[in-house]
Design a protein around this motif. Structure first.
Motif, PDB file in Angstrom:
ATOM      1  N   TYR A 121      95.117  56.139  43.549  1.00  0.00           N
ATOM      2  CA  TYR A 121      93.727  56.193  43.066  1.00  0.00           C
ATOM      3  C   TYR A 121      93.365  54.981  42.218  1.00  0.00           C
ATOM      4  O   TYR A 121      94.098  54.615  41.293  1.00  0.00           O
ATOM      5  CB  TYR A 121      93.569  57.466  42.241  1.00  0.00           C
ATOM      6  CG  TYR A 121      92.185  57.727  41.703  1.00  0.00           C
ATOM      7  CD1 TYR A 121      91.139  58.080  42.554  1.00  0.00           C
ATOM      8  CD2 TYR A 121      91.924  57.661  40.339  1.00  0.00           C
ATOM      9  CE1 TYR A 121      89.877  58.351  42.055  1.00  0.00           C
ATOM     10  CE2 TYR A 121      90.657  57.934  39.828  1.00  0.00           C
ATOM     11  CZ  TYR A 121      89.637  58.273  40.692  1.00  0.00           C
ATOM     12  OH  TYR A 121      88.375  58.548  40.198  1.00  0.00           O
ATOM     13  N   GLY A 125      87.871  56.742  35.936  1.00  0.00           N
ATOM     14  CA  GLY A 125      88.653  57.630  35.091  1.00  0.00           C
ATOM     15  C   GLY A 125      88.266  57.462  33.637  1.00  0.00           C
ATOM     16  O   GLY A 125      87.416  56.639  33.285  1.00  0.00           O
ATOM     17  N   ASP A 127      88.934  55.792  31.025  1.00  0.00           N
ATOM     18  CA  ASP A 127      89.611  54.616  30.486  1.00  0.00           C
ATOM     19  C   ASP A 127      89.360  54.466  28.988  1.00  0.00           C
ATOM     20  O   ASP A 127      88.279  54.778  28.480  1.00  0.00           O
ATOM     21  CB  ASP A 127      89.114  53.352  31.193  1.00  0.00           C
ATOM     22  CG  ASP A 127      89.614  53.253  32.615  1.00  0.00           C
ATOM     23  OD1 ASP A 127      90.832  53.170  32.792  1.00  0.00           O
ATOM     24  OD2 ASP A 127      88.792  53.279  33.553  1.00  0.00           O
ATOM     25  N   PRO A 141      97.538  52.304  33.705  1.00  0.00           N
ATOM     26  CA  PRO A 141      96.330  53.119  33.914  1.00  0.00           C
ATOM     27  C   PRO A 141      95.472  53.211  32.657  1.00  0.00           C
ATOM     28  O   PRO A 141      94.252  53.129  32.713  1.00  0.00           O
ATOM     29  CB  PRO A 141      96.894  54.481  34.309  1.00  0.00           C
ATOM     30  CG  PRO A 141      98.225  54.181  34.894  1.00  0.00           C
ATOM     31  CD  PRO A 141      98.756  52.996  34.133  1.00  0.00           C
ATOM     32  N   TRP A 143      94.503  55.521  30.673  1.00  0.00           N
ATOM     33  CA  TRP A 143      93.511  56.593  30.522  1.00  0.00           C
ATOM     34  C   TRP A 143      93.748  57.324  29.213  1.00  0.00           C
ATOM     35  O   TRP A 143      94.892  57.604  28.843  1.00  0.00           O
ATOM     36  CB  TRP A 143      93.621  57.592  31.672  1.00  0.00           C
ATOM     37  CG  TRP A 143      93.020  57.116  32.958  1.00  0.00           C
ATOM     38  CD1 TRP A 143      92.537  55.881  33.244  1.00  0.00           C
ATOM     39  CD2 TRP A 143      92.843  57.896  34.142  1.00  0.00           C
ATOM     40  NE1 TRP A 143      92.078  55.827  34.535  1.00  0.00           N
ATOM     41  CE2 TRP A 143      92.257  57.054  35.101  1.00  0.00           C
ATOM     42  CE3 TRP A 143      93.134  59.221  34.486  1.00  0.00           C
ATOM     43  CZ2 TRP A 143      91.933  57.495  36.388  1.00  0.00           C
ATOM     44  CZ3 TRP A 143      92.824  59.666  35.756  1.00  0.00           C
ATOM     45  CH2 TRP A 143      92.226  58.814  36.701  1.00  0.00           C
ATOM     46  N   ALA A 149      92.456  67.421  31.898  1.00  0.00           N
ATOM     47  CA  ALA A 149      92.815  66.442  32.937  1.00  0.00           C
ATOM     48  C   ALA A 149      94.107  65.730  32.574  1.00  0.00           C
ATOM     49  O   ALA A 149      94.149  64.516  32.416  1.00  0.00           O
ATOM     50  CB  ALA A 149      91.685  65.441  33.116  1.00  0.00           C
ATOM     51  N   PRO A 153      96.404  62.636  36.187  1.00  0.00           N
ATOM     52  CA  PRO A 153      96.923  61.303  35.892  1.00  0.00           C
ATOM     53  C   PRO A 153      98.445  61.219  35.998  1.00  0.00           C
ATOM     54  O   PRO A 153      98.982  60.212  36.451  1.00  0.00           O
ATOM     55  CB  PRO A 153      96.457  61.062  34.450  1.00  0.00           C
ATOM     56  CG  PRO A 153      95.230  61.901  34.309  1.00  0.00           C
ATOM     57  CD  PRO A 153      95.487  63.129  35.132  1.00  0.00           C
ATOM     58  N   TRP A 206      82.483  51.561  38.092  1.00  0.00           N
ATOM     59  CA  TRP A 206      83.185  52.208  39.199  1.00  0.00           C
ATOM     60  C   TRP A 206      83.505  51.184  40.281  1.00  0.00           C
ATOM     61  O   TRP A 206      82.720  50.274  40.563  1.00  0.00           O
ATOM     62  CB  TRP A 206      82.322  53.316  39.809  1.00  0.00           C
ATOM     63  CG  TRP A 206      82.135  54.530  38.937  1.00  0.00           C
ATOM     64  CD1 TRP A 206      81.977  54.555  37.578  1.00  0.00           C
ATOM     65  CD2 TRP A 206      82.056  55.887  39.376  1.00  0.00           C
ATOM     66  NE1 TRP A 206      81.811  55.838  37.149  1.00  0.00           N
ATOM     67  CE2 TRP A 206      81.854  56.681  38.221  1.00  0.00           C
ATOM     68  CE3 TRP A 206      82.125  56.500  40.618  1.00  0.00           C
ATOM     69  CZ2 TRP A 206      81.732  58.072  38.278  1.00  0.00           C
ATOM     70  CZ3 TRP A 206      82.001  57.884  40.690  1.00  0.00           C
ATOM     71  CH2 TRP A 206      81.815  58.662  39.523  1.00  0.00           C
ATOM     72  N   PHE A 271      85.630  65.043  31.179  1.00  0.00           N
ATOM     73  CA  PHE A 271      86.142  64.093  32.167  1.00  0.00           C
ATOM     74  C   PHE A 271      85.005  63.337  32.849  1.00  0.00           C
ATOM     75  O   PHE A 271      85.067  62.115  33.006  1.00  0.00           O
ATOM     76  CB  PHE A 271      86.993  64.824  33.205  1.00  0.00           C
ATOM     77  CG  PHE A 271      87.682  63.908  34.186  1.00  0.00           C
ATOM     78  CD1 PHE A 271      88.848  63.248  33.835  1.00  0.00           C
ATOM     79  CD2 PHE A 271      87.163  63.701  35.454  1.00  0.00           C
ATOM     80  CE1 PHE A 271      89.490  62.395  34.729  1.00  0.00           C
ATOM     81  CE2 PHE A 271      87.794  62.857  36.357  1.00  0.00           C
ATOM     82  CZ  PHE A 271      88.957  62.194  35.995  1.00  0.00           C
ATOM     83  N   GLN A 275      84.099  59.350  32.884  1.00  0.00           N
ATOM     84  CA  GLN A 275      83.906  58.561  34.101  1.00  0.00           C
ATOM     85  C   GLN A 275      82.604  57.767  34.037  1.00  0.00           C
ATOM     86  O   GLN A 275      82.546  56.617  34.484  1.00  0.00           O
ATOM     87  CB  GLN A 275      83.864  59.476  35.323  1.00  0.00           C
ATOM     88  CG  GLN A 275      85.199  60.052  35.757  1.00  0.00           C
ATOM     89  CD  GLN A 275      85.050  60.878  37.008  1.00  0.00           C
ATOM     90  OE1 GLN A 275      84.247  61.800  37.076  1.00  0.00           O
ATOM     91  NE2 GLN A 275      85.829  60.551  38.027  1.00  0.00           N
ATOM     92  N   ALA A 279      84.706  54.205  32.185  1.00  0.00           N
ATOM     93  CA  ALA A 279      85.542  53.761  33.308  1.00  0.00           C
ATOM     94  C   ALA A 279      85.492  52.242  33.460  1.00  0.00           C
ATOM     95  O   ALA A 279      84.462  51.608  33.203  1.00  0.00           O
ATOM     96  CB  ALA A 279      85.074  54.423  34.604  1.00  0.00           C
TER      97      ALA A 279
END
Length: 310
Positions: A121, A125, A127, A141, A143, A149, A153, A206, A271, A275, A279
């Motif tokens: 993926y 997310g 971030d 990643p 995150w 969530a 991940p 995105w 979540f 996003q 993100a």
């Protein structure tokens, strides 16, 4: 080559299998649903009904096919209409990314299959706000933890780490947000009902990939590219405040509503707010250079128009 494709009737698989056949590969394709066997056979593949979580059945199917390459595309993402509780929504997919990955790696080892290519993926997310505008394959990643969530991940990280480590030629393709024929059609439906607002300014960036472009990159990886991670995204990462109103416009919908982050948390959960607000996008330079691949739709702008226009 002899290629074994799992998840062959999913959003990506239904484009991937015909593309592999057209490229001259001999394809064995799996589905969990007996009713989809005819679809796979019609596409030119040898169908196998198997549950990716059934270890012995997976091992037997792979050994019977004796593939030179395994493509791990197993997910369970058919009805992603709510991400208020991502760990609940992705529970089966998370298992397929952990136990299912282990099953395929064991099967590959027993069958002598060196090259294993797995789906991961590179989409939006939660971030952290630190770091550059685009993530490369070298970036963690990063995150921030969200209580609802945590498993997702971890499952993604498991694929990213385990496949290159365990397979002699382990490749992980990190796909951006899918759209196109048979992918994310529910998003258009929700947009037309004004059920997808821009939350908190829409500053989250995105990265997208049109579904047939994702299939083309995957086919390229069958015989190109060194082991490791690859971001499979288009050339044009963009903030939600830019791409979401554009998609609504080309879809013939009213402009999306705009809501503050606190209301977004009540409506959609933490979540989704993350996003849409924090993100970061991804760079595709490595995939383009090492896989010899270029997205047909370099930008979601042209891709969205083609998608909505059929």
């Amino acid at each position: 080559m002899r290629v074994f494709v799992t998840g062959a009737t999913g959003a990506l698989g239904r484009h991937l299998v015909p593309g592999l056949i057209a490229a001259g590969h001999e394809v064995t394709a799996t589905t969990r649903t007996p009713g989809k066997v005819a679809q796979l056979r019609q596409a030119g593949a040898e169908p196998v009904v198997v549950d990716g979580l059934d270890r012995e059945a997976v091992i037997a199917a792979v050994q019977a096919a004796a593939p030179e390459v395994i493509l791990h595309e197993m997910t369970a993402l058919a009805d992603m209409r709510s991400l208020r509780n991502p760990d609940k929504a992705f529970a089966t997919t998370n298992e397929l990314r952990t136990r299912g990955t282990d099953n395929l790696l064991t099967a590959a080892a027993r069958a002598g299959t060196r090259r294993v290519i797995a789906q991961s993926y590179a989409g939006a997310g939660p971030d952290k706000r630190s770091g550059g505008p685009l993530k490369t394959e070298e970036d963690p990643p990063d995150w921030r933890p969200i209580r609802s969530a945590m498993q997702g991940p971890a499952a993604i990280a498991y694929v990213d780490k385990t496949v290159p480590l365990e397979a002699p030629e382990g490749i992980v393709l990190r796909y951006g947000g899918f759209y196109g024929p048979g992918a994310s059609d529910f998003l258009l439906e929700m947009l037309r009902k004004r059920q997808v607002p821009v939350i908190g300014g829409g500053t989250g960036v995105w990265s997208f990939i049109e579904i047939t472009d994702a299939a083309a990159a995957t086919i390229a990886a069958v015989d190109q590219g060194a082991p490791g991670l690859y971001n499979v995204v288009d050339d044009d990462p963009a903030p939600v405040a830019e791409w979401l109103p554009y998609l609504a416009e080309v879809a013939g919908a009213k402009p999306p509503l705009r809501v503050p982050a606190w209301l977004g948390r009540l409506l959609a959960g933490e979540f989704v707010v993350a996003q849409m607000t924090t993100a970061r996008g991804y760079s595709n330079e490595k995939a383009k250079k090492e896989l010899g691949w270029e997205p047909r739709y370099a930008s979601w702008r042209e891709g969205f128009r083609a998608w909505v226009g059929g």
